[in-house]
Motif scaffolding. Sequence first.
Motif, PDB file in Angstrom:
ATOM      1  N   SER A   6       0.805  -1.213   0.000  1.00 36.98           N
ATOM      2  CA  SER A   6       0.000   0.000   0.000  1.00 36.98           C
ATOM      3  C   SER A   6       0.842   1.269   0.000  1.00 36.98           C
ATOM      4  O   SER A   6       0.340   2.355  -0.283  1.00 36.98           O
ATOM      5  N   GLU A  25      -1.781   2.652 -15.200  1.00 35.58           N
ATOM      6  CA  GLU A  25      -3.098   2.366 -14.646  1.00 35.58           C
ATOM      7  C   GLU A  25      -3.135   0.991 -13.987  1.00 35.58           C
ATOM      8  O   GLU A  25      -3.788   0.804 -12.946  1.00 35.58           O
ATOM      9  N   ALA A  28      -1.393   1.178 -10.639  1.00 33.66           N
ATOM     10  CA  ALA A  28      -2.248   1.893  -9.693  1.00 33.66           C
ATOM     11  C   ALA A  28      -3.299   0.958  -9.108  1.00 33.66           C
ATOM     12  O   ALA A  28      -3.622   1.040  -7.916  1.00 33.66           O
ATOM     13  N   ARG A  29      -3.824   0.056  -9.929  1.00 30.66           N
ATOM     14  CA  ARG A  29      -4.811  -0.906  -9.429  1.00 30.66           C
ATOM     15  C   ARG A  29      -4.193  -1.862  -8.411  1.00 30.66           C
ATOM     16  O   ARG A  29      -4.896  -2.420  -7.567  1.00 30.66           O
ATOM     17  N   ASP A  30      -2.882  -2.058  -8.501  1.00 31.95           N
ATOM     18  CA  ASP A  30      -2.196  -2.902  -7.519  1.00 31.95           C
ATOM     19  C   ASP A  30      -1.859  -2.148  -6.238  1.00 31.95           C
ATOM     20  O   ASP A  30      -1.233  -2.710  -5.331  1.00 31.95           O
ATOM     21  N   GLY A  31      -2.229  -0.883  -6.178  1.00 30.37           N
ATOM     22  CA  GLY A  31      -2.012  -0.114  -4.956  1.00 30.37           C
ATOM     23  C   GLY A  31      -0.819   0.810  -4.987  1.00 30.37           C
ATOM     24  O   GLY A  31      -0.532   1.488  -3.995  1.00 30.37           O
ATOM     25  N   ALA A  33       1.267   4.135  -5.710  1.00 29.04           N
ATOM     26  CA  ALA A  33       1.199   5.533  -6.107  1.00 29.04           C
ATOM     27  C   ALA A  33       2.052   5.642  -7.363  1.00 29.04           C
ATOM     28  O   ALA A  33       3.156   5.089  -7.422  1.00 29.04           O
ATOM     29  N   ILE A  52      -6.444   7.767 -13.060  1.00 26.90           N
ATOM     30  CA  ILE A  52      -5.992   6.994 -11.895  1.00 26.90           C
ATOM     31  C   ILE A  52      -6.604   7.552 -10.615  1.00 26.90           C
ATOM     32  O   ILE A  52      -7.116   6.806  -9.767  1.00 26.90           O
ATOM     33  N   ASN A  53      -6.570   8.871 -10.466  1.00 25.79           N
ATOM     34  CA  ASN A  53      -7.120   9.488  -9.270  1.00 25.79           C
ATOM     35  C   ASN A  53      -8.632   9.265  -9.171  1.00 25.79           C
ATOM     36  O   ASN A  53      -9.170   9.026  -8.084  1.00 25.79           O
ATOM     37  N   GLY A  57      -6.999   5.917  -7.017  1.00 27.98           N
ATOM     38  CA  GLY A  57      -5.560   5.785  -6.860  1.00 27.98           C
ATOM     39  C   GLY A  57      -4.892   7.111  -6.549  1.00 27.98           C
ATOM     40  O   GLY A  57      -5.558   8.135  -6.336  1.00 27.98           O
ATOM     41  N   ARG A  58      -3.565   7.083  -6.534  1.00 27.22           N
ATOM     42  CA  ARG A  58      -2.776   8.291  -6.318  1.00 27.22           C
ATOM     43  C   ARG A  58      -1.788   8.424  -7.461  1.00 27.22           C
ATOM     44  O   ARG A  58      -1.066   7.472  -7.781  1.00 27.22           O
TER      45      ARG A  58
END
Length: 246
Positions: A6, A25, A28-31, A33, A52-53, A57-58
Amino acid sequence: MSTPESNRVALVTGGSGGIGRVVAERLARDGFAVAVQYAGNRAEAEETVAAINAAGGRALAVGGDVADEDAMGTAFDTVRSAFGGIDVVVNTAGIMILAPVETLDLADLDRMHRTNIRGTFVVNQQAARTVRPGGAVVNFSTSVVRTQLPTYGAYVASKAAVEAMTLVLARELRGRDITVNAVAPGPTATPLFLQGKDEETVDKFAKATPLERLGRPEDIAETVAFLAGPARWINGQVLYANGGLA
């Protein structure tokens, strides 16, 4: 010790479009940033960040020429300042200019090698200095290194250099718990690949694999996610993500 999933941070060069955007992308789905690096198309990079945001996501966008060591130093510093560190660097940035060796404009050779070789070197140099233990560096080659298609000579020469650089860096980072690998896509339906090809040529490439289709950016992104995450025992390798292309 690896950084908790995370809290992991990825920098994706060439992340504003094509394979790079899909990789950003996917990570980002895997956590992760994600920092989306771009050279000239800030608007597309900002679109990737916004997507993404919006998905929870970040992400942030960072600009700069991958072959410019000062620009990349600033980009890496920006990412570390924003997210606290860098765990994964994926270098998808590259250009492809096709012509027979006999007729290739040497200015095009220089352009391609500046981005593909020097750019990869600069990004890898920054990665070697900053990636945290438990991290990964993923470079991009091409399956054409192995298939030797006419008109690809200069492009393949640049990507063969990327492969050599990758294998050496993996060994230079001994003891750091950082993996360094390259992904070598086969024919993949991206603007870079499709540019200048007629339907017959594209169909021929699609039929060349046993799966009888072009790769999708998502196929390549899954390979990158594997190397960036669970594939801790794969190191100093070139993975041919090409659907079985000989």
